[in-house]
Design a protein around this motif. Structure first.
Motif, PDB file in Angstrom:
ATOM      1  N   GLY A   1     -11.450   1.625  -7.752  1.00  0.00           N
ATOM      2  CA  GLY A   1     -11.106   1.600  -6.316  1.00  0.00           C
ATOM      3  C   GLY A   1     -10.853   0.329  -5.909  1.00  0.00           C
ATOM      4  N   VAL A   2     -10.867  -0.881  -6.893  1.00  0.00           N
ATOM      5  CA  VAL A   2     -10.945  -2.054  -6.562  1.00  0.00           C
ATOM      6  C   VAL A   2     -10.281  -3.139  -7.677  1.00  0.00           C
ATOM      7  N   VAL A   3      -9.245  -4.149  -6.969  1.00  0.00           N
ATOM      8  CA  VAL A   3      -8.529  -5.031  -8.028  1.00  0.00           C
ATOM      9  C   VAL A   3      -8.894  -6.446  -7.206  1.00  0.00           C
ATOM     10  N   VAL A   4      -8.525  -7.588  -8.132  1.00  0.00           N
ATOM     11  CA  VAL A   4      -8.902  -8.836  -7.547  1.00  0.00           C
ATOM     12  C   VAL A   4      -7.464  -9.532  -8.122  1.00  0.00           C
ATOM     13  N   VAL A   5      -7.088 -10.258  -7.099  1.00  0.00           N
ATOM     14  CA  VAL A   5      -5.767 -10.860  -7.420  1.00  0.00           C
ATOM     15  C   VAL A   5      -5.900 -12.433  -6.875  1.00  0.00           C
ATOM     16  N   GLY A   6      -4.947 -13.330  -7.302  1.00  0.00           N
ATOM     17  CA  GLY A   6      -4.587 -14.815  -7.000  1.00  0.00           C
ATOM     18  C   GLY A   6      -6.008 -15.733  -7.103  1.00  0.00           C
ATOM     19  N   ASP A   7      -6.048 -16.530  -6.289  1.00  0.00           N
ATOM     20  CA  ASP A   7      -7.075 -17.731  -6.368  1.00  0.00           C
ATOM     21  C   ASP A   7      -8.461 -16.739  -6.598  1.00  0.00           C
ATOM     22  N   ALA A   8      -8.850 -15.734  -6.033  1.00  0.00           N
ATOM     23  CA  ALA A   8     -10.113 -14.914  -5.996  1.00  0.00           C
ATOM     24  C   ALA A   8     -10.222 -14.689  -7.431  1.00  0.00           C
ATOM     25  N   ALA A   9      -9.244 -14.522  -8.217  1.00  0.00           N
ATOM     26  CA  ALA A   9      -9.344 -14.284  -9.711  1.00  0.00           C
ATOM     27  C   ALA A   9      -9.212 -15.592 -10.642  1.00  0.00           C
ATOM     28  N   GLN A  10      -9.285 -16.889  -9.853  1.00  0.00           N
ATOM     29  CA  GLN A  10      -9.125 -18.102 -10.749  1.00  0.00           C
ATOM     30  C   GLN A  10      -7.770 -18.227 -11.244  1.00  0.00           C
ATOM     31  N   LEU A  11      -6.815 -17.629 -10.854  1.00  0.00           N
ATOM     32  CA  LEU A  11      -5.345 -17.640 -11.407  1.00  0.00           C
ATOM     33  C   LEU A  11      -4.575 -18.810 -11.119  1.00  0.00           C
ATOM     34  N   VAL A  12      -4.949 -19.962 -11.612  1.00  0.00           N
ATOM     35  CA  VAL A  12      -4.152 -21.478 -11.540  1.00  0.00           C
ATOM     36  C   VAL A  12      -4.060 -21.925 -12.535  1.00  0.00           C
ATOM     37  N   ASN A  13      -2.816 -22.391 -12.833  1.00  0.00           N
ATOM     38  CA  ASN A  13      -2.643 -23.184 -13.994  1.00  0.00           C
ATOM     39  C   ASN A  13      -2.512 -24.701 -13.526  1.00  0.00           C
ATOM     40  N   GLY A  14      -3.790 -25.031 -13.640  1.00  0.00           N
ATOM     41  CA  GLY A  14      -3.963 -26.605 -13.205  1.00  0.00           C
ATOM     42  C   GLY A  14      -3.096 -27.691 -13.947  1.00  0.00           C
ATOM     43  N   ILE A  15      -2.819 -27.369 -15.175  1.00  0.00           N
ATOM     44  CA  ILE A  15      -2.138 -28.661 -15.886  1.00  0.00           C
ATOM     45  C   ILE A  15      -0.430 -28.637 -15.251  1.00  0.00           C
ATOM     46  N   HIS A  16      -0.009 -27.607 -14.756  1.00  0.00           N
ATOM     47  CA  HIS A  16       1.375 -27.367 -14.233  1.00  0.00           C
ATOM     48  C   HIS A  16       1.235 -27.280 -12.805  1.00  0.00           C
ATOM     49  N   ARG A  17       0.145 -27.632 -12.172  1.00  0.00           N
ATOM     50  CA  ARG A  17      -0.121 -27.272 -10.527  1.00  0.00           C
ATOM     51  C   ARG A  17       0.661 -26.052 -10.140  1.00  0.00           C
ATOM     52  N   GLU A  18       0.791 -24.880 -11.026  1.00  0.00           N
ATOM     53  CA  GLU A  18       1.163 -23.654 -10.563  1.00  0.00           C
ATOM     54  C   GLU A  18       0.050 -22.998 -10.078  1.00  0.00           C
ATOM     55  N   GLY A  19       0.105 -22.245  -8.727  1.00  0.00           N
ATOM     56  CA  GLY A  19      -0.710 -21.223  -8.431  1.00  0.00           C
ATOM     57  C   GLY A  19      -0.242 -20.233  -7.321  1.00  0.00           C
TER      58      GLY A  19
ATOM     59  N   GLY B   1      -2.893  10.123  -8.467  1.00  0.00           N
ATOM     60  CA  GLY B   1      -3.731  10.763  -7.495  1.00  0.00           C
ATOM     61  C   GLY B   1      -5.463  10.485  -8.046  1.00  0.00           C
ATOM     62  N   ALA B   2      -5.631   9.228  -8.812  1.00  0.00           N
ATOM     63  CA  ALA B   2      -6.741   8.896  -9.348  1.00  0.00           C
ATOM     64  C   ALA B   2      -6.849   7.246  -9.101  1.00  0.00           C
ATOM     65  N   PHE B   3      -7.864   6.795  -8.663  1.00  0.00           N
ATOM     66  CA  PHE B   3      -8.141   5.317  -8.609  1.00  0.00           C
ATOM     67  C   PHE B   3      -9.391   4.786  -9.221  1.00  0.00           C
ATOM     68  N   THR B   4      -9.849   5.230 -10.505  1.00  0.00           N
ATOM     69  CA  THR B   4     -10.940   4.618 -11.260  1.00  0.00           C
ATOM     70  C   THR B   4     -10.230   3.448 -11.843  1.00  0.00           C
ATOM     71  N   ALA B   5     -11.374   2.672 -12.310  1.00  0.00           N
ATOM     72  CA  ALA B   5     -10.950   1.471 -13.114  1.00  0.00           C
ATOM     73  C   ALA B   5      -9.823   1.505 -14.255  1.00  0.00           C
ATOM     74  N   ARG B   6     -10.016   2.825 -14.697  1.00  0.00           N
ATOM     75  CA  ARG B   6      -9.083   3.544 -15.998  1.00  0.00           C
ATOM     76  C   ARG B   6      -7.827   3.553 -15.575  1.00  0.00           C
ATOM     77  N   GLU B   7      -7.409   4.135 -14.299  1.00  0.00           N
ATOM     78  CA  GLU B   7      -6.106   4.159 -13.900  1.00  0.00           C
ATOM     79  C   GLU B   7      -5.424   2.718 -13.461  1.00  0.00           C
ATOM     80  N   LEU B   8      -6.432   2.038 -12.792  1.00  0.00           N
ATOM     81  CA  LEU B   8      -6.190   0.706 -12.363  1.00  0.00           C
ATOM     82  C   LEU B   8      -5.990  -0.380 -13.434  1.00  0.00           C
ATOM     83  N   SER B   9      -6.563  -0.023 -14.662  1.00  0.00           N
ATOM     84  CA  SER B   9      -6.416  -0.994 -15.493  1.00  0.00           C
ATOM     85  C   SER B   9      -4.874  -1.569 -16.152  1.00  0.00           C
ATOM     86  N   THR B  10      -4.019  -0.770 -15.779  1.00  0.00           N
ATOM     87  CA  THR B  10      -2.891  -1.119 -16.077  1.00  0.00           C
ATOM     88  C   THR B  10      -2.444  -2.532 -15.377  1.00  0.00           C
ATOM     89  N   TYR B  11      -3.138  -2.890 -14.289  1.00  0.00           N
ATOM     90  CA  TYR B  11      -2.784  -4.040 -13.667  1.00  0.00           C
ATOM     91  C   TYR B  11      -3.478  -5.191 -14.567  1.00  0.00           C
TER      92      TYR B  11
END
Lengths: 106, 431
Positions: free
Chosen positions: B297-315, B337-347
């Motif tokens: 029932g949960v996913v993490v995105v963006g800065d919260a997931a440390q998704l920054v490429n510091g070498i190229h200053r892309e964020g 109709g299902a939201f467990t980690a298994r279904e969401l893992s395609t992210y």
């Protein structure tokens, strides 16, 4: 081979009036602090460096008369103090919704 | 307002709004919860928004979004205390559609982006802090806000709460970041007339430039300083690993003033009137710091997931892409109709197959290399300045002699063997 150099320690010799900077921003301070020292005796007894008083970009923390004062009203909400307090001694929250600094540009 | 949504998005930043826009567009009921007075009120970015990631969501968004300037030139400076070796790339292709990237004010852009989400059907709630996720039977089922009776429920919660990432830490997806996993940056906006900016930066009307500055600008700490042109403002800032700022006992605002007073910088910002001052953390942990991204029932995105490429200053592009991919996975889960980690893992799977994780993986050792080998920023940048200074200062000494002097000075500090080793290590870290 030479040993690795330490970080460049040259003095900056810069005087900054931080209040002039903070005064530029729009603030909606809450009545209560969103920041707190967990155990004041740690600051007094175990933390000679008082690093937070140096690295905080808003100078929220100041050591006065043997205790740490927290000027939370000018906090920029970056989170550095929570992560870099050498003793993990800062209870850090975001201000309540709608309070704190409100940036217009950036 | 319904008390249960298909999705709750925590945080109206680039990643959260991208997720909300995509999901709302597919007909899901979405609520975005933002703690600032308005979307963008708490968001700080040096200022570069990349076109391609955003365009995947909103084609030709540049025609309506509040942007500052298309970036037509990217400059790089290797700075010493009185000099700099500079290089740049300027392209006319970047001055016309579809553009490469833009400087933006997040305070304006995020409000526009949130309006687009609202038009697509999402509800935006401002001035509301999410204090925790509501967890029942091992799955996230909603969020608790600071408002009275402020519990909200949803099939999925998207954690887009930014670099401090308090909510996924609460869930145990990661530990507290270490001071070496984040950079502390401070920045100011300086107001100047647009013609003055264009003259000083050699720009056609409306076009923009960026400068990334390495070396003395951070006193050799791992980090960069930057100068970005906006319409009538210049963003100037400096950031370095929090661990090194602490170790070096630097006051960040003094470092910023030091930068502003540097002879290379001073003429560019002369008479610029400060109008706003910021501090923000930037995720720098890279590939190895990316936390658990998916739970029940949960996913993490963006800065919260440390998704920054510091070498190229892309964020911002990593944020927008992660939000979109998370939304696509949630839309798919919604159909099943299902939201467990298994279904969401395609992210997570799609993120790993995208440029986001591939680029983070490519540079996974780069930040660590600079951190453990301060000579790259601390010695080699001064060497480069010194070598050019010697060769280009005409004073009756022969070039042979100058070459010899340069070599001797370098070898006083570094053996040929260690130079070769450093070159190899640098190549390995970015290859």
């Amino acid at each position: 081979m030479k040993s690795e150099p330490a970080i460049n320690n040259k003095p900056l010799n810069i005087e900054v009036n931080l209040d002039d900077k903070l005064f530029l921003n729009r603030w909606k301070p809450d009545e209560d602090s969103h920041l707190a020292i967990i155990d004041p005796s740690v600051c007094a007894g175990k933390c000679p460096g008082k690093d937070c008083t140096v690295f905080c970009p808003a100078k929220v923390y100041e050591w006065r008369n043997g205790r740490m004062t927290i000027g939370y009203e000018g906090c920029l909400e970056c989170g550095a103090c929570r992560i870099a307090c050498p003793h993990g001694n800062i209870r850090w929250r975001y201000p309540r919704g709608g309070y704190g600094v409100q940036f217009r540009l950036a | 307002m319904p008390d249960k949504f298909d999705a709750i998005v925590v945080g109206a930043g680039a990643a959260g709004l991208a997720a909300a826009y995509k999901m709302a567009g597919e007909g899901l009921s979405v609520v975005v919860i933002e703690r600032g007075d308005y979307p963008g009120a708490k968001n700080v970015m040096g200022g570069v928004l990349y076109r391609s990631a955003m365009e995947e969501l909103i084609p030709e968004f540049w025609k309506e979004a509040p942007l500052q300037r298309p970036v037509v030139e990217q400059r790089f400076w290797l700075m010493d205390s009185q000099s700099a070796v500079t290089t740049s790339y300027k392209a006319q292709e970047w001055a016309r559609e579809p553009y490469n990237c833009f400087t933006v004010f997040r305070g304006q852009f995020d409000q526009w982006f949130a309006r687009k989400c609202a038009e697509a059907g999402a509800i935006i709630i401002n001035e509301t802090l999410v204090e925790s996720c509501i967890v029942e039977n091992g799955r996230v089922v909603g969020v608790r806000t600071n408002r009275p009776e402020g519990d909200l429920y949803a099939n999925v919660v998207v954690l887009a709460d930014g670099v401090n990432s308090m909510l996924s830490k609460q869930l145990g997806f990661h530990k507290e970041w270490e001071p070496r996993q984040v950079a502390l940056a401070v920045m100011e906006e300086l107001k100047l007339p647009s013609e003055v900016i264009e003259e000083r930066f050699n720009l056609d009307p409306g076009m923009g430039a960026t400068i990334e500055i390495y070396g003395d600008s951070t006193l050799g700490m791992v980090g960069t300083a930057f100068i970005y042109t906006n319409k009538e403002h210049i963003s100037i800032g400096v950031g370095a690993l929090l661990s090194q700022i602490r170790q070096r006992k630097v006051r960040p605002y003094e470092l910023l003033e030091y930068l502003k007073s540097h002879p290379m910088v001073r003429p560019l910002i002369k008479n610029g009137k400060p109008v706003e001052y910021y501090a923000h953390l930037i995720p720098e942990g890279g590939y190895n710091a990316v936390p658990q991204l998916v739970g029940n029932g949960v996913v993490v995105v963006g800065d919260a997931a440390q998704l920054v490429n510091g070498i190229h200053r892309e964020g911002s592009n990593l944020a927008v892409t992660s939000g979109r991919l998370a939304a696509e996975a949630i839309i798919r889960a919604h159909k099943m109709g299902a939201f467990t980690a298994r279904e969401l893992s395609t992210y997570e799977e799609n993120l790993r197959n995208s440029f986001v994780m591939k680029d983070l993986k490519k540079y996974k050792n780069a930040s660590h290399l600079l951190e453990t080998n301060p000579q790259y920023l601390n010695e080699y940048i001064p060497f480069t300045n010194m070598a050019l200074h010697e060769m280009l200062t005409v004073d009756g000494i022969s070039k042979w002699q100058k070459q010899k002097t340069i070599k001797e000075r370098v070898l006083q500090q570094r053996s040929l063997f260690s130079l070769g080793k450093d070159l190899y290590k640098a190549w390995k870290a970015v290859k």
